[in-house]
Design a protein around this motif. Structure first.
Motif, PDB file in Angstrom:
ATOM      1  N   VAL A  19     -16.138  61.976  14.640  1.00  0.00           N
ATOM      2  CA  VAL A  19     -16.823  61.629  15.887  1.00  0.00           C
ATOM      3  C   VAL A  19     -16.793  62.823  16.844  1.00  0.00           C
ATOM      4  O   VAL A  19     -17.801  63.177  17.461  1.00  0.00           O
ATOM      5  N   THR A  20     -15.618  63.462  16.959  1.00  0.00           N
ATOM      6  CA  THR A  20     -15.468  64.616  17.851  1.00  0.00           C
ATOM      7  C   THR A  20     -16.394  65.757  17.447  1.00  0.00           C
ATOM      8  O   THR A  20     -16.987  66.432  18.299  1.00  0.00           O
ATOM      9  N   GLU A  21     -16.535  65.957  16.134  1.00  0.00           N
ATOM     10  CA  GLU A  21     -17.387  67.038  15.630  1.00  0.00           C
ATOM     11  C   GLU A  21     -18.872  66.706  15.729  1.00  0.00           C
ATOM     12  O   GLU A  21     -19.717  67.571  15.502  1.00  0.00           O
ATOM     13  N   GLY A  22     -19.185  65.448  16.046  1.00  0.00           N
ATOM     14  CA  GLY A  22     -20.580  65.042  16.091  1.00  0.00           C
ATOM     15  C   GLY A  22     -21.143  64.672  14.734  1.00  0.00           C
ATOM     16  O   GLY A  22     -22.351  64.471  14.579  1.00  0.00           O
ATOM     17  N   VAL A  23     -20.260  64.580  13.725  1.00  0.00           N
ATOM     18  CA  VAL A  23     -20.708  64.172  12.391  1.00  0.00           C
ATOM     19  C   VAL A  23     -21.070  62.693  12.399  1.00  0.00           C
ATOM     20  O   VAL A  23     -22.055  62.272  11.790  1.00  0.00           O
ATOM     21  N   PHE A  24     -20.251  61.882  13.086  1.00  0.00           N
ATOM     22  CA  PHE A  24     -20.516  60.455  13.238  1.00  0.00           C
ATOM     23  C   PHE A  24     -20.957  60.183  14.665  1.00  0.00           C
ATOM     24  O   PHE A  24     -20.548  60.877  15.596  1.00  0.00           O
ATOM     25  N   TYR A  25     -21.767  59.163  14.834  1.00  0.00           N
ATOM     26  CA  TYR A  25     -22.143  58.752  16.174  1.00  0.00           C
ATOM     27  C   TYR A  25     -20.930  58.206  16.915  1.00  0.00           C
ATOM     28  O   TYR A  25     -20.022  57.622  16.320  1.00  0.00           O
ATOM     29  N   GLU A  26     -20.939  58.372  18.211  1.00  0.00           N
ATOM     30  CA  GLU A  26     -19.778  58.015  19.024  1.00  0.00           C
ATOM     31  C   GLU A  26     -19.459  56.528  18.967  1.00  0.00           C
ATOM     32  O   GLU A  26     -18.303  56.126  19.032  1.00  0.00           O
ATOM     33  N   ASN A  27     -20.491  55.694  18.835  1.00  0.00           N
ATOM     34  CA  ASN A  27     -20.245  54.251  18.834  1.00  0.00           C
ATOM     35  C   ASN A  27     -20.173  53.666  17.422  1.00  0.00           C
ATOM     36  O   ASN A  27     -20.308  52.467  17.228  1.00  0.00           O
ATOM     37  N   LEU A  28     -19.930  54.535  16.432  1.00  0.00           N
ATOM     38  CA  LEU A  28     -19.737  54.051  15.066  1.00  0.00           C
ATOM     39  C   LEU A  28     -18.466  53.209  14.998  1.00  0.00           C
ATOM     40  O   LEU A  28     -17.438  53.572  15.570  1.00  0.00           O
ATOM     41  N   ASN A  29     -18.525  52.082  14.317  1.00  0.00           N
ATOM     42  CA  ASN A  29     -17.370  51.202  14.172  1.00  0.00           C
ATOM     43  C   ASN A  29     -16.435  51.791  13.115  1.00  0.00           C
ATOM     44  O   ASN A  29     -16.608  51.577  11.921  1.00  0.00           O
ATOM     45  N   LEU A  30     -15.428  52.540  13.555  1.00  0.00           N
ATOM     46  CA  LEU A  30     -14.547  53.245  12.625  1.00  0.00           C
ATOM     47  C   LEU A  30     -13.656  52.293  11.836  1.00  0.00           C
ATOM     48  O   LEU A  30     -13.294  52.585  10.691  1.00  0.00           O
ATOM     49  N   ASN A  31     -13.278  51.169  12.433  1.00  0.00           N
ATOM     50  CA  ASN A  31     -12.463  50.199  11.693  1.00  0.00           C
ATOM     51  C   ASN A  31     -13.247  49.611  10.523  1.00  0.00           C
ATOM     52  O   ASN A  31     -12.707  49.430   9.426  1.00  0.00           O
ATOM     53  N   LEU A  32     -14.521  49.319  10.761  1.00  0.00           N
ATOM     54  CA  LEU A  32     -15.352  48.802   9.681  1.00  0.00           C
ATOM     55  C   LEU A  32     -15.578  49.874   8.619  1.00  0.00           C
ATOM     56  O   LEU A  32     -15.559  49.587   7.419  1.00  0.00           O
ATOM     57  N   LEU A  33     -15.763  51.119   9.057  1.00  0.00           N
ATOM     58  CA  LEU A  33     -15.935  52.216   8.105  1.00  0.00           C
ATOM     59  C   LEU A  33     -14.686  52.377   7.239  1.00  0.00           C
ATOM     60  O   LEU A  33     -14.776  52.575   6.023  1.00  0.00           O
ATOM     61  N   ARG A  34     -13.506  52.286   7.860  1.00  0.00           N
ATOM     62  CA  ARG A  34     -12.256  52.355   7.088  1.00  0.00           C
ATOM     63  C   ARG A  34     -12.200  51.227   6.061  1.00  0.00           C
ATOM     64  O   ARG A  34     -11.808  51.436   4.907  1.00  0.00           O
ATOM     65  N   ASN A  35     -12.613  50.018   6.467  1.00  0.00           N
ATOM     66  CA  ASN A  35     -12.623  48.895   5.530  1.00  0.00           C
ATOM     67  C   ASN A  35     -13.626  49.111   4.404  1.00  0.00           C
ATOM     68  O   ASN A  35     -13.393  48.692   3.265  1.00  0.00           O
ATOM     69  N   LEU A  36     -14.746  49.747   4.718  1.00  0.00           N
ATOM     70  CA  LEU A  36     -15.721  50.074   3.678  1.00  0.00           C
ATOM     71  C   LEU A  36     -15.108  51.018   2.647  1.00  0.00           C
ATOM     72  O   LEU A  36     -15.261  50.830   1.436  1.00  0.00           O
ATOM     73  N   ILE A  37     -14.400  52.031   3.131  1.00  0.00           N
ATOM     74  CA  ILE A  37     -13.805  53.026   2.232  1.00  0.00           C
ATOM     75  C   ILE A  37     -12.751  52.386   1.342  1.00  0.00           C
ATOM     76  O   ILE A  37     -12.822  52.447   0.107  1.00  0.00           O
ATOM     77  N   PHE A  38     -11.748  51.746   1.968  1.00  0.00           N
ATOM     78  CA  PHE A  38     -10.658  51.174   1.180  1.00  0.00           C
ATOM     79  C   PHE A  38     -11.107  49.947   0.389  1.00  0.00           C
ATOM     80  O   PHE A  38     -10.600  49.692  -0.711  1.00  0.00           O
ATOM     81  N   GLY A  39     -12.050  49.189   0.942  1.00  0.00           N
ATOM     82  CA  GLY A  39     -12.559  48.039   0.208  1.00  0.00           C
ATOM     83  C   GLY A  39     -13.257  48.460  -1.070  1.00  0.00           C
ATOM     84  O   GLY A  39     -13.039  47.883  -2.144  1.00  0.00           O
ATOM     85  N   ALA A  40     -14.106  49.487  -0.973  1.00  0.00           N
ATOM     86  CA  ALA A  40     -14.797  49.984  -2.163  1.00  0.00           C
ATOM     87  C   ALA A  40     -13.796  50.535  -3.173  1.00  0.00           C
ATOM     88  O   ALA A  40     -13.883  50.251  -4.376  1.00  0.00           O
ATOM     89  N   LEU A  41     -12.826  51.313  -2.698  1.00  0.00           N
ATOM     90  CA  LEU A  41     -11.816  51.881  -3.592  1.00  0.00           C
ATOM     91  C   LEU A  41     -11.024  50.785  -4.298  1.00  0.00           C
ATOM     92  O   LEU A  41     -10.817  50.833  -5.518  1.00  0.00           O
ATOM     93  N   ASP A  42     -10.582  49.788  -3.543  1.00  0.00           N
ATOM     94  CA  ASP A  42      -9.774  48.716  -4.136  1.00  0.00           C
ATOM     95  C   ASP A  42     -10.550  47.930  -5.184  1.00  0.00           C
ATOM     96  O   ASP A  42     -10.029  47.607  -6.256  1.00  0.00           O
ATOM     97  N   HIS A  43     -11.809  47.601  -4.895  1.00  0.00           N
ATOM     98  CA  HIS A  43     -12.580  46.811  -5.854  1.00  0.00           C
ATOM     99  C   HIS A  43     -12.895  47.604  -7.116  1.00  0.00           C
ATOM    100  O   HIS A  43     -12.935  47.045  -8.216  1.00  0.00           O
ATOM    101  N   ILE A  44     -13.105  48.892  -6.975  1.00  0.00           N
ATOM    102  CA  ILE A  44     -13.300  49.737  -8.155  1.00  0.00           C
ATOM    103  C   ILE A  44     -12.023  49.751  -8.999  1.00  0.00           C
ATOM    104  O   ILE A  44     -12.068  49.642 -10.232  1.00  0.00           O
ATOM    105  N   ILE A  45     -10.871  49.854  -8.334  1.00  0.00           N
ATOM    106  CA  ILE A  45      -9.594  49.898  -9.058  1.00  0.00           C
ATOM    107  C   ILE A  45      -9.276  48.540  -9.676  1.00  0.00           C
ATOM    108  O   ILE A  45      -8.752  48.460 -10.795  1.00  0.00           O
ATOM    109  N   TYR A  46      -9.601  47.438  -8.983  1.00  0.00           N
ATOM    110  CA  TYR A  46      -9.459  46.102  -9.580  1.00  0.00           C
ATOM    111  C   TYR A  46     -10.222  46.034 -10.903  1.00  0.00           C
ATOM    112  O   TYR A  46      -9.700  45.566 -11.925  1.00  0.00           O
TER     113      TYR A  46
END
Length: 400
Positions: free
Chosen positions: A138-165
């Motif tokens: 967000v600081t670097e301007g790569v992500f928009y400032e109002n991006l939901n980072l908690n949801l993004l974190r859940n997307l990352i770990f959720g995808a990883l966990d389901h692949i590993i399952y």
């Protein structure tokens, strides 16, 4: 190294192997003591019980995971490169530590007490590293400032966990790391092009009404008791007492306690599929169908908190469930999602280059992780409130 420290490490190593092979519930302190060639009393001197021993197993591996990740990230510049490295590193570590992956997903993730244990601190440390990378984006301007980072974190770990399952249960894919670059492109491609707001919404779907015959009444009572006590601590007599019937009556309908547990999603999913089919009948287009699917599933989980707890804390961690007849019913929900994704690719609403199998993992995984934090920490306050944000994440990926 002190002799007691060596013995402690040996006990943890032996317990890890036994828990991995037999599962936590089936393993015993006596068996661990015999294999470690120590007295049972020594184990109780070093650990308060079997669960405390379980919670101590991942500490060393998780700290190794973190230290190794920090070493890999050292000198890496830019959010994009750091996220790519993080995803590859996590999949590579799990692939090379199958017993650790099994304990994390099948024993620790479903254990509500683990999240209050001191051992959970190492997992929170890993989470902070991930969140720091996302905030840096967000600081670097790569992500928009109002991006939901908690949801993004859940997307990352959720995808990883389901692949590993899938890898642990069905041996698909053959190698986890083979998916790292493609998964990164899906996740990063979504976030760098989309502005998101975490909009709130009131519940629109209520739990459907069921015909409360005796079998259904048993399942409803069992659902509440399993959600409150956990499957292992709940007894058949608890269910019978709640219904004011004899235990023998329960055995007229179900073979045993596990049969009752596995029958709960069978019953719930049939009702879920019926109501979803009605909603999708009015939304033929793939894009609107996907929005309906996500909203419908989140609304259902929120309206059925006990079932959500059983799904995440009991069924996800039961390897036998995936080979049971009721799982075939649950799998139909997965088939509906895949049908929507395939339809979108066929009519070119969605990119034909998109890996819809990975995107399926991302959808279900992010919903699981979001529901988990909702159950444990009441964050977010409403599951349905993140439906639009999640739909935008997914649709942005599919349109590219």
């Amino acid at each position: 190294m002190a002799r007691s420290t060596k013995k402690r490490e040996n006990i943890i190593r032996v317990a890890s192997k036994i828990f991995y092979e037999k599962g936590f519930a089936a393993a015993s302190i006596a068996e661990i003591a015999k294999s470690a060639e120590v007295r049972e009393t020594l184990i109780y001197e070093l650990f308060s019980g079997k669960e405390d021993l379980l919670f101590n197993i991942p500490i060393e591996n998780t700290n190794v995971l973190i230290d190794n990740l920090l070493e890999h990230l050292s000198g890496v510049k830019g959010t994009e490169n750091k996220l790519r490295k993080l995803i590859w590193h996590y999949l590579n570590f799990m692939e090379n530590n199958r017993d650790y992956a099994t304990l994390v997903l099948f024993e620790l993730r479903p254990n509500r007490r683990f999240y209050q244990a001191s051992a959970y601190g190492s997992f929170k440390r890993y989470n902070r590293i991930v969140m720091d990378i996302l905030k840096e984006g967000v600081t670097e301007g790569v992500f928009y400032e109002n991006l939901n980072l908690n949801l993004l974190r859940n997307l990352i770990f959720g995808a990883l966990d389901h692949i590993i399952y899938s890898w642990l249960i069905f041996n698909r894919p053959d190698k986890l790391v083979e998916l790292s670059d493609e998964l990164f492109e899906i996740l990063f491609g979504t976030t760098r092009t989309l502005r998101l707001d975490d909009t709130s919404a009131a519940m629109q779907n209520q739990a459907p009404a069921w015909s409360l015959d005796k079998r259904i009444a048993i399942l409803r009572a069992a659902e509440a008791i399993f959600a409150e006590k956990g499957f292992d601590k709940a007894r058949i007599s608890d269910i019978a007492k709640a219904l004011n019937i004899g235990e023998a009556t329960l055995y007229e309908y179900f073979k045993n306690k596990e049969d009752i547990l596995f029958s709960i999603p069978d019953d719930r999913t049939k009702n879920l599929l019926t109501s979803l089919a009605d909603d999708l009948e009015q939304n033929h287009a793939a894009e609107s169908g996907l929005r309906v699917f996500i909203r419908h599933y989140l609304a259902f989980l929120e309206a059925n908190r006990d079932y959500t707890a059983i799904l995440l804390f009991e069924l996800r961690s039961s390897r036998r469930f995936y080979s049971s007849p009721p799982y075939a019913i649950v799998k139909q929900y997965n088939d509906i999602l895949m049908g929507i994704l395939k339809k979108g690719q066929a009519d070119q609403t969605f990119s034909r280059d998109a890996n819809i199998h990975l995107i399926r993992h991302m959808i279900f995984g992010s919903i699981d992780h979001t529901a988990l934090t909702w159950l444990l920490f009441n964050k977010p306050s409403s599951l349905l409130g993140v439906a639009d944000s999640l739909a935008w994440f997914v649709l942005n990926t599919l349109r590219r």
